[in-house]
Design a protein around this motif. Structure first.
Motif, short mmCIF file in Angstrom:
data_model
loop_
_atom_site.label_atom_id
_atom_site.label_comp_id
_atom_site.label_asym_id
_atom_site.label_seq_id
_atom_site.Cartn_x
_atom_site.Cartn_y
_atom_site.Cartn_z
N ARG A 222 -0.36 77.88 32.61
CA ARG A 222 0.70 78.88 32.60
C ARG A 222 2.08 78.22 32.58
O ARG A 222 2.37 77.33 33.39
N GLY A 223 2.92 78.71 31.67
CA GLY A 223 4.28 78.18 31.55
C GLY A 223 4.39 76.98 30.63
O GLY A 223 5.49 76.58 30.26
N SER B 247 2.91 74.92 26.98
CA SER B 247 2.29 75.16 25.68
C SER B 247 1.04 74.32 25.52
O SER B 247 0.98 73.16 25.96
N GLN C 57 1.77 88.45 27.51
CA GLN C 57 2.89 87.92 26.74
C GLN C 57 2.60 86.45 26.43
O GLN C 57 2.77 85.58 27.28
N GLU D 21 3.43 83.41 23.88
CA GLU D 21 4.33 82.89 22.85
C GLU D 21 3.60 81.87 21.99
O GLU D 21 2.77 81.10 22.49
N ARG E 123 1.68 79.67 24.63
CA ARG E 123 2.16 79.58 26.01
C ARG E 123 2.12 80.96 26.65
O ARG E 123 2.69 81.92 26.11
N THR F 18 3.58 83.24 29.18
CA THR F 18 4.88 83.22 29.85
C THR F 18 4.73 83.59 31.32
O THR F 18 3.79 84.25 31.74
N GLU G 146 6.25 85.71 33.05
CA GLU G 146 6.44 87.11 33.40
C GLU G 146 5.13 87.89 33.46
O GLU G 146 5.10 89.01 33.98
#
Length: 337
Positions: A15-16, A18, A48, A50, A58, A60, A62
């Motif tokens: 998490r966070g 890539s 979410q 990316e 990745r 995110t 949130e």
């Protein structure tokens, strides 16, 4: 486990950061096309994710969707995630946990739901459980696996574990109202519900269902009007800095694997967070209601009170709230469930 859940587990572990589709495919021994389809399905579920050119996918920070895959990276024993079941909604996690216990669910089986339509607490009171903002979980505990002699000890243990988990992750110090309610800044933000299951043949305690409800980021305006003066959440404006998955893992680690101690140590840690001692309270037992002063608690969890005529009583059950004749009305602490 489905391809989608396997990919989610990899993304949660990273998490966070890539991670390329090629790396995910290699780790899972799947094709790149299967990874792409799984990413698409997860996005459709609300994750979410990316996609950064030459860097990969990745998840995110949130994202706050409850999942066993999101809890697993933070567990002290990753194998425990095999017994975690997460649902988008259900009537009651305690009711489902009891059904699982009857079907011989293993010790430490965990039922979580993003929302509950029939959440409840002590004496059958409703517990407001909207989706997406709280933590509602129940744990199947087998009596022979626990070092506690009564459901009250489990309630003490769980209350302390939740308080310490919240303080560890968020820096917020919760207080406890006898026997099972959790408060922050004068408002109830959660509670503990323990239900015992007895073996009919031996008449001995066989399982305990431990239910935990915590309002994490429920907005004040989202509570029913009749609860807005007494109910609250850790982050009433929304936007908790740590995900509910991380909080669930921290609570499970403490309840199942490390805990709040036993005997006198557990009693001390519970009592130091108890905020009603020395306060004028209202005691409700059935249809009876009277004022008293909360003096102390016994190591078995009973509350010692003194009535205005000087008589002392030891309460093993009942409901208490701070007397409005003793504090400002706005600070009255009434039970939610």
């Amino acid at each position: 486990m489905s391809t989608k859940r396997l990919v989610l587990e990899v993304l949660e572990k990273n998490r966070g950061n890539s991670i390329s589709g090629e790396e995910i495919a290699g780790a899972l021994h799947l094709s790149r096309n299967m990874i792409w389809r799984a990413i698409r399905e997860l996005r459709e579920e609300g994750y979410q994710i990316e996609a950064v050119t030459k860097r990969g996918y990745r998840l995110t920070g949130e994202n706050d969707i409850l999942s066993a895959e999101g809890i697993k990276p933070f567990l002290l024993f990753a194998d425990a995630a095999e017994n975690i079941y997460v649902y988008p909604t259900m009537d009651s996690t305690n009711r489902e946990a009891k059904a699982q216990a009857v079907n011989r669910a293993v010790h430490g089986t965990v039922i979580l739901s993003d929302g509950q339509t029939g959440g409840r607490g002590r004496q059958g009171r409703a517990f407001f459980s909207p989706p997406g903002s709280g933590l509602y979980l129940s744990i199947v505990l087998r009596a022979e696996e626990m070092n506690f002699s009564s459901p009250t000890d489990i309630t003490f243990h769980a209350a302390v574990c939740v308080c310490e988990a919240v303080e560890s992750l968020y820096g917020l110090k919760l207080a406890i109202k006898w026997v099972n309610d959790l408060f922050l800044e004068g408002k109830k933000v959660g509670g503990i519900l323990t239900e015992a299951i007895t073996d009919l043949e031996s008449r001995s305690l066989s399982e305990i269902i431990l239910g935990i409800g915590l309002n994490v980021c429920t907005r004040q305006e989202d509570f029913p009007e009749e609860l807005r003066e007494t109910a609250g959440s850790l982050y009433p404006e929304g936007g908790a800095p740590v995900t509910r998955n991380r909080l669930a893992a921290e609570i499970l680690n403490r309840v199942l694997f490390s805990g709040a101690g036993e005997g006198k140590e557990l009693f001390r840690r519970y009592k130091e967070r108890l905020f009603i001692l020395g306060q004028r309270i209202i005691v409700k037992q059935g249809r009876d209601q009277y004022e008293a002063t909360a003096l102390n608690i016994t190591e078995k969890g009973s509350l010692i009170v003194q009535t205005p005529d000087g008589k002392k009583q030891t309460l093993s059950s009942g409901e208490v709230s701070i007397s409005p004749t003793f504090v400002d009305r706005k600070n009255e602490l009434s039970p939610i469930f």
